[in-house]
Write an enzyme that holds these catalytic residues in place. Structure first.
Site, PDB file in Angstrom:
ATOM      1  N   HIS A 173     127.989 106.447  27.513  1.00  0.00           N
ATOM      2  CA  HIS A 173     126.777 106.315  28.330  1.00  0.00           C
ATOM      3  C   HIS A 173     126.905 107.232  29.560  1.00  0.00           C
ATOM      4  O   HIS A 173     128.009 107.426  30.078  1.00  0.00           O
ATOM      5  CB  HIS A 173     126.624 104.853  28.772  1.00  0.00           C
ATOM      6  CG  HIS A 173     125.306 104.581  29.421  1.00  0.00           C
ATOM      7  ND1 HIS A 173     125.061 104.912  30.735  1.00  0.00           N
ATOM      8  CD2 HIS A 173     124.157 104.058  28.945  1.00  0.00           C
ATOM      9  CE1 HIS A 173     123.811 104.587  31.030  1.00  0.00           C
ATOM     10  NE2 HIS A 173     123.243 104.067  29.952  1.00  0.00           N
ATOM     11  N   SER A 179     114.117 104.434  30.930  1.00  0.00           N
ATOM     12  CA  SER A 179     112.888 103.819  31.432  1.00  0.00           C
ATOM     13  C   SER A 179     111.902 103.421  30.328  1.00  0.00           C
ATOM     14  O   SER A 179     110.689 103.588  30.477  1.00  0.00           O
ATOM     15  CB  SER A 179     112.216 104.737  32.461  1.00  0.00           C
ATOM     16  OG  SER A 179     113.088 104.953  33.557  1.00  0.00           O
TER      17      SER A 179
HETATM   18  P1  PGA Z   1     116.867 102.165  31.741  1.00  0.00           P
HETATM   19  O1  PGA Z   1     118.365 102.418  31.205  1.00  0.00           O
HETATM   20  O2  PGA Z   1     116.096 101.608  30.584  1.00  0.00           O
HETATM   21  O3  PGA Z   1     117.023 101.203  32.869  1.00  0.00           O
HETATM   22  O4  PGA Z   1     116.353 103.487  32.176  1.00  0.00           O
HETATM   23  C1  PGA Z   1     118.615 102.916  29.935  1.00  0.00           C
HETATM   24  C2  PGA Z   1     120.094 103.006  29.705  1.00  0.00           C
HETATM   25  O5  PGA Z   1     120.818 103.311  30.663  1.00  0.00           O
HETATM   26  O6  PGA Z   1     120.595 102.782  28.588  1.00  0.00           O
END
Ligand code: PGA
Length: 253
Positions: free
Chosen positions: A95, A213
């Site tokens: 990640h 997001s």
């Molecule tokens: P987010 O994170 O949906 O808060 O943008 C996605 C992720 O980090 O896997």
């Protein structure tokens, strides 16, 4: 046919009672929902208790990280087998937050994927470019470099279960989603790279998730893109209403 996959990445949120509450709410809404595969990835401290609640349901369990050594004097680390032993089927690898805050390299990602495959965990390998890289029109180069480094040395057979998540770093936790067209462009590059380097069968079967997001509102349009097979969801996976909304909206009613 690629079954849609929606994965909730809880990051470093939820103490035990909050995790139990969230998972019970998700279960209430999504038990017996079979149109998409659903996975939650709580912090390691909650894996066993969440597993107890999810055992023999349609909702799977994943971890957010692991260490590649089998065992040993590695204070604070958790092995692939330990993760599996907690009931996990999946594990998120590489990640961007791990790459950024914990200096994870493509070589580390490669070792972690190998360790997860050895115990039968499905790795969800994350790739993605930063805003500077996108602005310098280096997106495709960066993604390919991450693929080359992360998947070095694996055979076609090894990668049958691999999941890739394209997560543009600038879209994570920022409320700025990649447009469906921007995401599709990179998903296609990834699928073609798999085809060129492995096989057309692996390429057409591989699930490539979008992350950054994702919300119940934008998931529909993302899922309409040919090469987007699901989502890795951060912020919106922390509340049952938004996570359930994403799962439901990811497939046609
Ligand atoms: P987010 O994170 O949906 O808060 O943008 C996605 C992720 O980090 O896997």
């Amino acid at each position: 046919m690629r079954v849609p996959l929606i994965v909730g990445n809880w990051k470093m949120y939820k103490i035990m009672n909050e995790a139990v509450e969230l998972v019970n709410e998700i279960k209430r809404e999504l038990l017996d929902f079979r149109k998409a595969e659903i996975v939650v990835c709580p912090p390691v401290t909650n894996l066993s208790s969440v597993y107890e609640l999810l055992m023999e349901t349609n909702i799977g369990l994943g971890a957010q990280n692991l260490y590649w050594e089998k065992e040993g004097a590695f204070t604070g680390e958790v092995s692939a087998l330990m993760i599996k032993d907690c009931g996990c089927e999946y594990v998120i690898i590489g990640h961007s937050e791990r790459r950024k805050y914990f200096s994870e390299s493509d070589e580390n990602v490669n070792k972690k994927i190998k360790a997860s495959l050895e115990v039968g965990l499905v790795p969800i390998m994350c790739v993605g470019e930063t805003l500077e890289e996108r602005e310098a029109t280096k997106t495709i180069e960066v993604i390919k470099q991450q693929l080359v480094g992360g998947l070095k040395g694996f055979s076609l057979q090894d990668l049958g279960n691999l999941v890739i998540a394209y997560e543009p770093v600038w879209a994570i936790g920022t409320g700025k989603t990649a447009t469906p067209t921007q995401a599709q462009e990179i998903h296609k590059v990834i699928r073609e790279w798999i085809l060129e380097n492995f096989s057309s069968e692996l390429s057409s079967n591989m699930r490539i998730l979008y992350g950054g997001s994702v919300t119940p509102e934008n998931i529909r349009e993302l899922m309409r893109q040919e090469d987007i097979d699901g989502a890795l969801v951060g912020g919106a996976s922390l509340k049952s209403a938004s996570f359930v909304g994403i799962v439901k909206n990811s497939v046609d009613e």
